[in-house]
Design a protein around this motif. Structure first.
Motif, PDB file in Angstrom:
ATOM      1  N   ASN A   1     -37.924   0.974  44.469  1.00  0.00           N
ATOM      2  CA  ASN A   1     -38.804   1.576  45.488  1.00  0.00           C
ATOM      3  C   ASN A   1     -38.158   1.567  46.862  1.00  0.00           C
ATOM      4  O   ASN A   1     -38.464   2.406  47.692  1.00  0.00           O
ATOM      5  CB  ASN A   1     -40.114   0.795  45.604  1.00  0.00           C
ATOM      6  CG  ASN A   1     -40.992   0.998  44.403  1.00  0.00           C
ATOM      7  OD1 ASN A   1     -40.789   1.948  43.659  1.00  0.00           O
ATOM      8  ND2 ASN A   1     -41.947   0.100  44.194  1.00  0.00           N
ATOM      9  N   MET A   2     -37.330   0.575  47.092  1.00  0.00           N
ATOM     10  CA  MET A   2     -36.756   0.476  48.419  1.00  0.00           C
ATOM     11  C   MET A   2     -35.421   1.202  48.542  1.00  0.00           C
ATOM     12  O   MET A   2     -34.711   1.045  49.522  1.00  0.00           O
ATOM     13  CB  MET A   2     -36.621  -0.987  48.810  1.00  0.00           C
ATOM     14  CG  MET A   2     -38.013  -1.565  49.008  1.00  0.00           C
ATOM     15  SD  MET A   2     -38.005  -3.280  49.452  1.00  0.00           S
ATOM     16  CE  MET A   2     -37.051  -3.216  50.940  1.00  0.00           C
ATOM     17  N   GLY A   3     -35.105   1.979  47.532  1.00  0.00           N
ATOM     18  CA  GLY A   3     -33.919   2.828  47.634  1.00  0.00           C
ATOM     19  C   GLY A   3     -32.616   2.132  47.287  1.00  0.00           C
ATOM     20  O   GLY A   3     -31.549   2.565  47.703  1.00  0.00           O
ATOM     21  N   PHE A   4     -32.694   1.055  46.500  1.00  0.00           N
ATOM     22  CA  PHE A   4     -31.478   0.303  46.182  1.00  0.00           C
ATOM     23  C   PHE A   4     -30.854   0.670  44.830  1.00  0.00           C
ATOM     24  O   PHE A   4     -29.978  -0.046  44.351  1.00  0.00           O
ATOM     25  CB  PHE A   4     -31.779  -1.211  46.168  1.00  0.00           C
ATOM     26  CG  PHE A   4     -31.916  -1.820  47.535  1.00  0.00           C
ATOM     27  CD1 PHE A   4     -30.990  -1.557  48.529  1.00  0.00           C
ATOM     28  CD2 PHE A   4     -32.971  -2.691  47.824  1.00  0.00           C
ATOM     29  CE1 PHE A   4     -31.102  -2.140  49.782  1.00  0.00           C
ATOM     30  CE2 PHE A   4     -33.102  -3.276  49.082  1.00  0.00           C
ATOM     31  CZ  PHE A   4     -32.161  -2.996  50.056  1.00  0.00           C
ATOM     32  N   LEU A   5     -31.349   1.772  44.221  1.00  0.00           N
ATOM     33  CA  LEU A   5     -30.883   2.098  42.872  1.00  0.00           C
ATOM     34  C   LEU A   5     -29.350   2.205  42.803  1.00  0.00           C
ATOM     35  O   LEU A   5     -28.698   1.553  41.994  1.00  0.00           O
ATOM     36  CB  LEU A   5     -31.536   3.398  42.388  1.00  0.00           C
ATOM     37  CG  LEU A   5     -31.096   3.861  41.000  1.00  0.00           C
ATOM     38  CD1 LEU A   5     -31.480   2.848  39.932  1.00  0.00           C
ATOM     39  CD2 LEU A   5     -31.695   5.216  40.655  1.00  0.00           C
ATOM     40  N   GLU A   6     -28.821   3.040  43.692  1.00  0.00           N
ATOM     41  CA  GLU A   6     -27.372   3.256  43.678  1.00  0.00           C
ATOM     42  C   GLU A   6     -26.615   1.940  43.878  1.00  0.00           C
ATOM     43  O   GLU A   6     -25.640   1.661  43.193  1.00  0.00           O
ATOM     44  CB  GLU A   6     -26.992   4.161  44.852  1.00  0.00           C
ATOM     45  CG  GLU A   6     -26.467   5.504  44.466  1.00  0.00           C
ATOM     46  CD  GLU A   6     -26.277   6.336  45.723  1.00  0.00           C
ATOM     47  OE1 GLU A   6     -25.270   6.107  46.425  1.00  0.00           O
ATOM     48  OE2 GLU A   6     -27.152   7.167  46.030  1.00  0.00           O
ATOM     49  N   ASP A   7     -27.087   1.158  44.839  1.00  0.00           N
ATOM     50  CA  ASP A   7     -26.421  -0.118  45.129  1.00  0.00           C
ATOM     51  C   ASP A   7     -26.443  -1.042  43.911  1.00  0.00           C
ATOM     52  O   ASP A   7     -25.442  -1.675  43.578  1.00  0.00           O
ATOM     53  CB  ASP A   7     -27.106  -0.841  46.301  1.00  0.00           C
ATOM     54  CG  ASP A   7     -26.955  -0.068  47.603  1.00  0.00           C
ATOM     55  OD1 ASP A   7     -26.304   0.989  47.577  1.00  0.00           O
ATOM     56  OD2 ASP A   7     -27.477  -0.530  48.628  1.00  0.00           O
ATOM     57  N   MET A   8     -27.590  -1.095  43.242  1.00  0.00           N
ATOM     58  CA  MET A   8     -27.681  -1.969  42.061  1.00  0.00           C
ATOM     59  C   MET A   8     -26.663  -1.517  41.025  1.00  0.00           C
ATOM     60  O   MET A   8     -25.961  -2.328  40.421  1.00  0.00           O
ATOM     61  CB  MET A   8     -29.087  -1.881  41.440  1.00  0.00           C
ATOM     62  CG  MET A   8     -30.159  -2.633  42.190  1.00  0.00           C
ATOM     63  SD  MET A   8     -31.671  -2.751  41.203  1.00  0.00           S
ATOM     64  CE  MET A   8     -32.511  -1.249  41.632  1.00  0.00           C
ATOM     65  N   GLU A   9     -26.591  -0.196  40.830  1.00  0.00           N
ATOM     66  CA  GLU A   9     -25.673   0.329  39.811  1.00  0.00           C
ATOM     67  C   GLU A   9     -24.220   0.043  40.189  1.00  0.00           C
ATOM     68  O   GLU A   9     -23.421  -0.341  39.343  1.00  0.00           O
ATOM     69  CB  GLU A   9     -25.898   1.828  39.611  1.00  0.00           C
ATOM     70  CG  GLU A   9     -27.289   2.094  39.063  1.00  0.00           C
ATOM     71  CD  GLU A   9     -27.423   3.453  38.387  1.00  0.00           C
ATOM     72  OE1 GLU A   9     -28.103   3.514  37.359  1.00  0.00           O
ATOM     73  OE2 GLU A   9     -26.819   4.426  38.899  1.00  0.00           O
ATOM     74  N   THR A  10     -23.918   0.227  41.471  1.00  0.00           N
ATOM     75  CA  THR A  10     -22.544  -0.031  41.910  1.00  0.00           C
ATOM     76  C   THR A  10     -22.175  -1.486  41.649  1.00  0.00           C
ATOM     77  O   THR A  10     -21.107  -1.784  41.120  1.00  0.00           O
ATOM     78  CB  THR A  10     -22.412   0.260  43.421  1.00  0.00           C
ATOM     79  OG1 THR A  10     -22.945   1.551  43.655  1.00  0.00           O
ATOM     80  CG2 THR A  10     -20.980   0.189  43.897  1.00  0.00           C
ATOM     81  N   ILE A  11     -23.069  -2.397  42.026  1.00  0.00           N
ATOM     82  CA  ILE A  11     -22.767  -3.821  41.848  1.00  0.00           C
ATOM     83  C   ILE A  11     -22.588  -4.139  40.362  1.00  0.00           C
ATOM     84  O   ILE A  11     -21.594  -4.741  39.953  1.00  0.00           O
ATOM     85  CB  ILE A  11     -23.873  -4.698  42.462  1.00  0.00           C
ATOM     86  CG1 ILE A  11     -23.914  -4.494  43.981  1.00  0.00           C
ATOM     87  CG2 ILE A  11     -23.657  -6.174  42.123  1.00  0.00           C
ATOM     88  CD1 ILE A  11     -25.119  -5.095  44.666  1.00  0.00           C
ATOM     89  N   LEU A  12     -23.541  -3.686  39.545  1.00  0.00           N
ATOM     90  CA  LEU A  12     -23.480  -4.008  38.110  1.00  0.00           C
ATOM     91  C   LEU A  12     -22.190  -3.466  37.486  1.00  0.00           C
ATOM     92  O   LEU A  12     -21.573  -4.126  36.644  1.00  0.00           O
ATOM     93  CB  LEU A  12     -24.699  -3.432  37.390  1.00  0.00           C
ATOM     94  CG  LEU A  12     -26.009  -4.180  37.643  1.00  0.00           C
ATOM     95  CD1 LEU A  12     -27.192  -3.393  37.111  1.00  0.00           C
ATOM     96  CD2 LEU A  12     -25.976  -5.565  36.987  1.00  0.00           C
ATOM     97  N   SER A  13     -21.771  -2.286  37.927  1.00  0.00           N
ATOM     98  CA  SER A  13     -20.593  -1.692  37.293  1.00  0.00           C
ATOM     99  C   SER A  13     -19.306  -2.420  37.699  1.00  0.00           C
ATOM    100  O   SER A  13     -18.277  -2.240  37.079  1.00  0.00           O
ATOM    101  CB  SER A  13     -20.507  -0.197  37.612  1.00  0.00           C
ATOM    102  OG  SER A  13     -20.387  -0.050  39.008  1.00  0.00           O
ATOM    103  N   GLN A  14     -19.396  -3.237  38.733  1.00  0.00           N
ATOM    104  CA  GLN A  14     -18.179  -3.959  39.147  1.00  0.00           C
ATOM    105  C   GLN A  14     -18.114  -5.399  38.651  1.00  0.00           C
ATOM    106  O   GLN A  14     -17.218  -6.151  39.013  1.00  0.00           O
ATOM    107  CB  GLN A  14     -18.076  -3.934  40.680  1.00  0.00           C
ATOM    108  CG  GLN A  14     -17.760  -2.535  41.165  1.00  0.00           C
ATOM    109  CD  GLN A  14     -17.663  -2.447  42.666  1.00  0.00           C
ATOM    110  OE1 GLN A  14     -17.455  -3.451  43.337  1.00  0.00           O
ATOM    111  NE2 GLN A  14     -17.817  -1.252  43.196  1.00  0.00           N
ATOM    112  N   LEU A  15     -19.094  -5.806  37.859  1.00  0.00           N
ATOM    113  CA  LEU A  15     -19.096  -7.190  37.361  1.00  0.00           C
ATOM    114  C   LEU A  15     -18.314  -7.268  36.050  1.00  0.00           C
ATOM    115  O   LEU A  15     -18.171  -6.261  35.358  1.00  0.00           O
ATOM    116  CB  LEU A  15     -20.527  -7.657  37.145  1.00  0.00           C
ATOM    117  CG  LEU A  15     -21.408  -7.712  38.397  1.00  0.00           C
ATOM    118  CD1 LEU A  15     -22.797  -8.207  38.043  1.00  0.00           C
ATOM    119  CD2 LEU A  15     -20.778  -8.612  39.451  1.00  0.00           C
TER     120      LEU A  15
END
Ligand code: AMP
Length: 588
Positions: A161-175
């Motif tokens: 809801n707070m617009g963090f979708l892209e950020d979450m995906e970016t972080i997850l893809s770098q783990l």
């Protein structure tokens, strides 16, 4: 209702010591399921909301996997707001109290990044942060993820809801690929299900299945209170309603002990009941309660289960229960054997949303009430004392006393009226006028749908333009002193900010509010009008917070879009000298 003890969950001694120290009596229902699932190494989706014990539900298994000897980062928890980051870090630190060498660090937007970098350099095995800031540190290489084996997305739907979708995906893809991915979300919108599909490996679904329950016919009220006023409010309710016998529920053993002490200190006949008591002590407490010597029984859910007393006139939820079912069991302690019972719940901050869930689930009505004022209490006490006086006048032989009074009136310069008033005052006990400001307003639980789940205001109709408020209980405008007391801010103290996106970008006032409050950490309720136009928006924030908001929003995105925010000029337009570029996300 089955109880799972922490001892049954194969936890380390250090964790068991910590939960005992925190006063937890038993695992909450979500913990009972989620902890074993994670300890077995599964990826997991937990459907649970704040107040159910979900932080410990992921915090305990996470801590069990941390190697304290290794100073490198091993676990990341992502969550939507700074407030939550601080709370969760605090809870996890408590849980790690007896594990030596574990460092837990919150990182969030709005806090000085240099200080965070220094703290990260010192070594933290667990980082708890908002996605934007975590990503920022990953780019700067101040967060290195090569040894991260656990990632938790807490309140995933809120991050969305707070617009963090892209950020979450970016972080997850770098783990690292080899890792455990745990997600908690109150709801499961398609975007969250997509994340699960993309980034989790056969996740186990965990949620508390709700039974159909019959809600007893008990009149239920609730009060919105500040934590520091809880004891005082409880005492006022006790004085006002004066139930002969009542049960007060706390969520922890520690809570029971502290409350009993506070109540006894104020002269109430209160005793506590919880799992640490020996059978003998338990019998003593229960006997006292049955024969009325103890008027107030303070108990945990588990301990209260065996209570079989018919004439409990009131139940108090001093803490909001962690599970809807507990609520029903609790209020069922009163209103038994055809008697009329009352239930009172004290809610602090966000707990009001938990209560709304309970109301929904139980299909019942929990009515908001204003906290009784000192005047209300004084009236009641006077009335009670005078009743006793009346009874004495009718039944007792007062001739000896009349002689004493007569003598006093002759010897000293008092009237009978003075004497009666002084005796009445003495009988009322001490008053405690300065303890509470009585402007804690309870909102109707149905009305909360106009608010966000985290207490953010998603429309501007609630308090009208510029945050001017109306005291709903009295139908009059609050005075500015009262405004200050409840934390609302009046028009002249507001600064108007201009944001360069609006309706055409698919943005709602809720998005703006979420971003402003979430990024800057100011409470959502102090944000004033949000006037949304096609391609831009004006938002009012308290003047004293305007710099904080501008700084925090410098690099923020709303719904994945870069935004620019700046001071509007005072007559409502944006600043006359055109836009000042505050830097874009790319060049951070
Ligand atoms: P949360 O759902 O994580 O926001 O937790 C709400 C509150 O419940 C926090 O204050 C926790 O410390 C507390 N809590 C968590 N687990 C338990 C438990 N098993 N028993 C009692 N309180 C708990």
């Amino acid at each position: 209702m089955e109880t799972i003890r922490f001892e049954e969950l194969q936890l380390s001694d250090a964790v068991l010591r910590a939960v005992a120290d925190m006063g937890f009596e038993a695992a909450s229902p979500i913990q009972a399921q989620a902890i074993p699932a994670q300890l077995e190494g599964h990826d997991m989706i937990g459907q649970a909301q704040t107040g159910t014990g979900k932080t410990a539900a992921f915090g305990i298994p996470l801590l069990q996997k941390i190697d304290a000897e290794n100073r490198k980062l091993q676990a990341i928890v992502l969550l939507p707001t700074r407030e939550l980051a601080i709370q969760v870090a605090e809870e996890i630190r408590h849980l790690a109290k007896f594990m030596h060498g574990i460092r837990v660090l919150p990182v969030y937007g709005g806090q000085d990044i240099v200080r965070q970098i220094r703290a990260l350099k010192d070594g933290a095995q667990v980082v708890i942060g908002t996605p934007g800031r975590v990503m920022d540190h990953m780019r700067r290489k101040t967060i290195r993820t090569d040894q991260v084996h656990t990632v938790v997305l807490d309140e995933a739907d809120e991050m969305l809801n707070m617009g963090f979708l892209e950020d979450m995906e970016t972080i997850l893809s770098q783990l690292p690929q080899e890792r455990q991915t745990v997600m908690f979300s109150a709801t499961m919108p398609p975007a969250i299900a997509d994340i699960a599909k993309k980034f989790q490996n056969n996740p186990v679904m965990v949620r508390v299945v709700k039974k159909e329950l019959t809600v007893p016919e008990v009149t239920q009220y609730y009060y919105e209170v500040k934590p520091k006023n809880k004891v005082e409010v409880l005492c006022r309710l006790m004085d006002l309603y004066s139930p002969k016998l009542s049960v007060v529920f706390c969520n922890t053993k520690k809570g029971v002990d502290e409350l009993v002490q506070a109540l006894q200190g104020r002269g109430y006949f209160a005793e506590g009941l919880h799992g640490d008591l020996k059978q003998e002590q338990r019998d003593r407490v229960m006997n006292g309660f049955r024969n009325g010597r103890t008027e107030i029984l303070v108990a945990t859910d588990v301990a209260a289960r065996g209570i079989d007393v018919d004439d409990v006139e009131a139940v108090f939820n001093y803490d909001i229960p962690q599970d809807d079912e507990y609520y029903v069991h609790r209020i069922g302690r009163t209103g038994r054997a055809g008697r009329v019972g009352k239930a009172f719940s004290l809610v602090v901050g966000k707990e009001v949303y938990k209560l709304r869930e309970i109301q929904r689930y139980c299909k019942t009505k929990i009515i908001p009430q204003a906290i009784p004022s000192l005047d209300d209490i004084t009236d009641i006490k006077v009335e009670k004392t005078l009743d006793q006086v009346r009874e004495l006048l009718e039944t007792a032989d007062l001739s000896a006393m009349i002689n004493v009074v007569e003598q006093k009136l002759i010897e000293e310069d008092y009237t009978a009226l003075d004497l009666a008033a002084a005796l009445l005052k003495m009988n009322m006990g001490e008053d405690n006028e300065d303890i509470i400001d009585n402007f804690e307003i309870a909102r109707s639980l149905d009305e909360l749908d106009r608010f966000g789940r985290n207490g953010r205001r998603y429309g501007r109709e609630e308090y009208g333009r510029n945050g001017y408020g109306r005291d709903s209980r009295r139908g009059r405008r609050r005075s500015s002193a009262e405004d200050a007391a409840v934390g609302y801010v009046t028009g002249e103290d507001m600064a108007r900010l201009f944001v360069n996106i609006g309706k055409n970008q698919g943005i709602t006032p809720g998005d703006i509010l979420g971003a402003v409050a979430g990024e800057s950490g100011i409470p959502g309720r102090v944000v004033g009008s949000i006037d949304m136009y096609d391609s831009y928006t004006f938002v009012d924030v308290p003047r004293k917070y305007s710099d904080q908001v501008l700084n925090a929003m410098e690099h923020a995105k709303i719904k994945g879009k870069n935004v620019r925010i700046e001071r509007a000029n005072e007559n409502g337009g944006r600043s006359g000298h055109g836009f000042v570029r505050r830097g874009s996300r790319k060049n951070r």
